[in-house]
Design an enzyme around this catalytic site. Structure first.
Site, PDB file in Angstrom:
ATOM      1  N   CYS A 114      -8.199  -6.248  10.092  1.00 27.04           N
ATOM      2  CA  CYS A 114      -8.870  -5.170   9.334  1.00 27.04           C
ATOM      3  C   CYS A 114     -10.200  -5.650   8.762  1.00 27.04           C
ATOM      4  O   CYS A 114     -10.564  -5.323   7.625  1.00 27.04           O
ATOM      5  CB  CYS A 114      -7.980  -4.626   8.214  1.00 27.04           C
ATOM      6  SG  CYS A 114      -6.481  -3.871   8.809  1.00 27.04           S
ATOM      7  N   GLN A 120      -5.341 -10.992  -1.984  1.00 23.75           N
ATOM      8  CA  GLN A 120      -4.948 -12.317  -1.503  1.00 23.75           C
ATOM      9  C   GLN A 120      -5.040 -13.385  -2.594  1.00 23.75           C
ATOM     10  O   GLN A 120      -4.649 -14.524  -2.368  1.00 23.75           O
ATOM     11  CB  GLN A 120      -5.826 -12.736  -0.309  1.00 23.75           C
ATOM     12  CG  GLN A 120      -5.752 -11.794   0.878  1.00 23.75           C
ATOM     13  CD  GLN A 120      -4.365 -11.779   1.524  1.00 23.75           C
ATOM     14  OE1 GLN A 120      -3.518 -12.641   1.259  1.00 23.75           O
ATOM     15  NE2 GLN A 120      -4.124 -10.800   2.371  1.00 23.75           N
ATOM     16  N   LYS A 162       2.251  -8.134  -1.148  1.00 19.71           N
ATOM     17  CA  LYS A 162       1.715  -9.468  -0.829  1.00 19.71           C
ATOM     18  C   LYS A 162       2.082 -10.474  -1.919  1.00 19.71           C
ATOM     19  O   LYS A 162       1.832 -11.660  -1.795  1.00 19.71           O
ATOM     20  CB  LYS A 162       0.197  -9.389  -0.664  1.00 19.71           C
ATOM     21  CG  LYS A 162      -0.193  -8.513   0.531  1.00 19.71           C
ATOM     22  CD  LYS A 162      -1.661  -8.507   0.771  1.00 19.71           C
ATOM     23  CE  LYS A 162      -2.084  -7.340   1.629  1.00 19.71           C
ATOM     24  NZ  LYS A 162      -2.071  -7.627   3.061  1.00 19.71           N
ATOM     25  N   ASP A 210     -11.302  -7.131  -5.180  1.00 19.40           N
ATOM     26  CA  ASP A 210     -10.109  -6.910  -4.372  1.00 19.40           C
ATOM     27  C   ASP A 210      -9.283  -8.200  -4.452  1.00 19.40           C
ATOM     28  O   ASP A 210      -9.612  -9.194  -3.807  1.00 19.40           O
ATOM     29  CB  ASP A 210     -10.543  -6.595  -2.939  1.00 19.40           C
ATOM     30  CG  ASP A 210      -9.374  -6.588  -1.971  1.00 19.40           C
ATOM     31  OD1 ASP A 210      -8.228  -6.820  -2.389  1.00 19.40           O
ATOM     32  OD2 ASP A 210      -9.624  -6.360  -0.769  1.00 19.40           O
ATOM     33  N   HIS A 263     -12.319  -6.597   3.772  1.00 21.36           N
ATOM     34  CA  HIS A 263     -11.269  -5.853   4.477  1.00 21.36           C
ATOM     35  C   HIS A 263     -11.720  -4.396   4.595  1.00 21.36           C
ATOM     36  O   HIS A 263     -12.448  -3.901   3.737  1.00 21.36           O
ATOM     37  CB  HIS A 263     -10.000  -5.957   3.616  1.00 21.36           C
ATOM     38  CG  HIS A 263      -8.751  -5.430   4.239  1.00 21.36           C
ATOM     39  ND1 HIS A 263      -8.447  -4.086   4.282  1.00 21.36           N
ATOM     40  CD2 HIS A 263      -7.700  -6.060   4.814  1.00 21.36           C
ATOM     41  CE1 HIS A 263      -7.269  -3.912   4.849  1.00 21.36           C
ATOM     42  NE2 HIS A 263      -6.797  -5.094   5.191  1.00 21.36           N
TER      43      HIS A 263
HETATM   44  N1  PMP Z   1      -7.705  -6.301   0.796  1.00 21.15           N
HETATM   45  C1  PMP Z   1      -7.285  -7.436   1.354  1.00 21.15           C
HETATM   46  C2  PMP Z   1      -8.094  -8.684   1.154  1.00 21.15           C
HETATM   47  C3  PMP Z   1      -6.110  -7.439   2.102  1.00 21.15           C
HETATM   48  O1  PMP Z   1      -5.679  -8.589   2.652  1.00 21.15           O
HETATM   49  C4  PMP Z   1      -5.384  -6.244   2.276  1.00 21.15           C
HETATM   50  C5  PMP Z   1      -4.127  -6.200   3.105  1.00 21.15           C
HETATM   51  N2  PMP Z   1      -4.245  -6.838   4.346  1.00 21.15           N
HETATM   52  C6  PMP Z   1      -5.858  -5.087   1.653  1.00 21.15           C
HETATM   53  C7  PMP Z   1      -7.015  -5.161   0.923  1.00 21.15           C
HETATM   54  C8  PMP Z   1      -5.133  -3.783   1.748  1.00 21.15           C
HETATM   55  O2  PMP Z   1      -3.896  -3.883   1.148  1.00 21.15           O
HETATM   56  P1  PMP Z   1      -2.801  -2.729   1.333  1.00 21.15           P
HETATM   57  O3  PMP Z   1      -2.733  -2.462   2.805  1.00 21.15           O
HETATM   58  O4  PMP Z   1      -1.547  -3.332   0.791  1.00 21.15           O
HETATM   59  O5  PMP Z   1      -3.276  -1.551   0.546  1.00 21.15           O
END
Ligand code: PMP
Length: 425
Positions: free
Chosen positions: A383, A223, A246, A220, A143
């Site tokens: 993203c 998910q 999430k 990270d 991401h």
């Molecule tokens: N890493 C992953 C794998 C994500 O799915 C996301 C959110 N789409 C993020 C990081 C970023 O999370 P946040 O926008 O809640 O900081």
């Protein structure tokens, strides 16, 4: 609040007990029956965008309402009872998070979300510990929030970034990683579960490889935490981040876990109230972690909501959630692969997330047509623009699952995709 009653004792959702043990291997798919807990999901709406953000169960909404409507006060400063109670509740939530991921409570830093957690490590660990010529290893499926903070710190400090490729079935290729790692690599940062493909990383394997050359591993877990049991001690990583929203909790709150010795060696992220030991105009000394990294009045009620969210998912049971979502993913892959014009991305056993394309149809059009049938998916680059380049598409359509989804939602998705194919001939 009556004297003696602690905010820390948030009750489990009353339904939690009746849900019973997780299904055993080979047992029939049993829906979780959690939909009724989610007031924002009306009947007949297939919400398939949990990877973007999860809907909120009533116990989380109640905890947030109680936090503002009955119990509200600041933390760590007040000399009056209400504030002392709120401080206990805030710190009880930290203990709850620590227990949830197998950590120590002083290793839990409350941040705004995974994005802030990664930026914090990039600035305060990589930005102070690494030297020009050191290397950072990422993967091709990350991401943007696990790419851009490293690019920023690399640019400022003369670091280099390398990218681990994916296997043919779209997992992070650990054999390639083993071949790429050198003693110049000081940090490896990888997604536990891909937000686009659902691919699950063998974190323990990645940690062993990283540690083999003396590198640290940041995971990270955005998910992963909502869909599988996570124990950072067993995984063997060095930093782990995730976002509350999430995990069925509020937005604006997330968690950075770091090993105590690493956090202790890191300077503060931001300066301000609550992160200090003593301030004079000549010299300021800082509080130990985690307070050192929590400058300013924190997201108090967000923390209470996160506590309730953890109670909620543990009440349902993460093993059951994982089994449930795995069954939904399998049903989705089966249904969509029966439609000729559909291409599926990601591995067969992806966790809770399925990305796909329909030949000749832009994913945004897929999303818009599905919305007419009351099916909410995500369409776009998620993203993860470098991953889109690798997949050779501008975007994908993505269905992602949560505790409230059922086989009816999968059927609605499949019917919607058939309609898309009819409309586009
Ligand atoms: N890493 C992953 C794998 C994500 O799915 C996301 C959110 N789409 C993020 C990081 C970023 O999370 P946040 O926008 O809640 O900081």
């Amino acid at each position: 609040m009556p004297p003696g009653e602690s905010l820390a004792a948030l009750p489990l959702h009353p339904d939690a007990a009746r849900r019973g043990p997780p299904p055993r291997a080979g047992e029939e798919f049993a829906p979780l029956d959690a939909l009724a807990d989610f007031p924002a999901i009306p009947a007949g709406w297939a919400y398939l965008d949990t990877a973007a953000t999860a809907q909120k169960p009533q116990p989380v909404i109640d905890a947030i309402t109680r936090g503002y409507a009955r119990d509200y006060a600041t933390v760590h400063r007040g000399v009056y009872q209400r504030s002392a109670d709120m401080t206990l509740a805030y710190e009880a939530a930290r203990r709850r998070v620590a227990g949830f991921i197998g950590a120590q409570e002083d290793e839990i830093v409350f941040v705004r979300g995974a994005t802030e957690g990664i930026n914090l490590v990039a600035q305060c660990w990589a930005g102070t510990q690494l030297r020009a010529g050191d290397r950072i290893l990422l993967s091709a499926l990350e991401h943007h929030s696990n790419i851009v903070p490293w690019q920023m710190v690399a640019e400022a400090n003369g670091l280099a970034i390398d990218v681990v490729p994916l296997t043919d079935d779209h997992r992070i290729d650990l054999d390639a990683m083993a071949a790429m790692l050198t003693p110049a690599h000081k940090l490896v940062a990888l997604a536990h579960v891909s937000n686009v493909l659902g691919s699950v990383l063998d974190v323990a394997g990645a940690a062993a490889l990283a540690h083999g050359v003396g590198a640290k591993l940041l995971v990270d877990g955005c998910q992963a935490v909502p869909r599988m049991t996570v124990d950072v001690a067993a995984l063997g990583c060095d930093f782990y981040v995730f976002s509350g929203h999430k995990l069925y909790g509020p937005t604006g709150i997330g968690v950075l876990w770091g090993r105590a010795d690493l956090l202790s060696a890191m300077p503060p992220y931001q300066g301000g109230g609550a992160m200090i030991d003593r301030v004079t105009f000549e010299r300021t000394t800082y509080a130990p972690p985690p307070a050192r990294f929590e400058a300013g009045t924190p997201h108090i009620v967000g923390v209470l909501g996160l506590h309730a969210a953890i109670d909620y998912v543990e009440g349902v049971g993460l093993e059951r959630i994982h089994a449930h979502e795995t069954a939904l993913v399998q049903a989705t892959r089966d249904a969509l692969s029966a439609i000729n014009s559909v291409t599926l991305f990601g591995p067969e056993d992806s966790a809770g997330i399925v990305s796909f394309a329909v030949k000749g149809v832009h994913p945004h059009d897929i999303g818009t047509i599905l919305d007419e049938s009351r099916v909410a998916i995500r369409a776009g680059h998620h993203c993860a623009q470098p991953l889109m380049v690798l997949l050779g598409v501008p975007a994908t359509a993505r269905a992602s699952f949560g505790v409230y989804n059922s086989l009816d939602d999968v059927a609605a998705l499949a019917r919607g995709i058939e309609r898309v194919t009819r409309i586009f001939g």
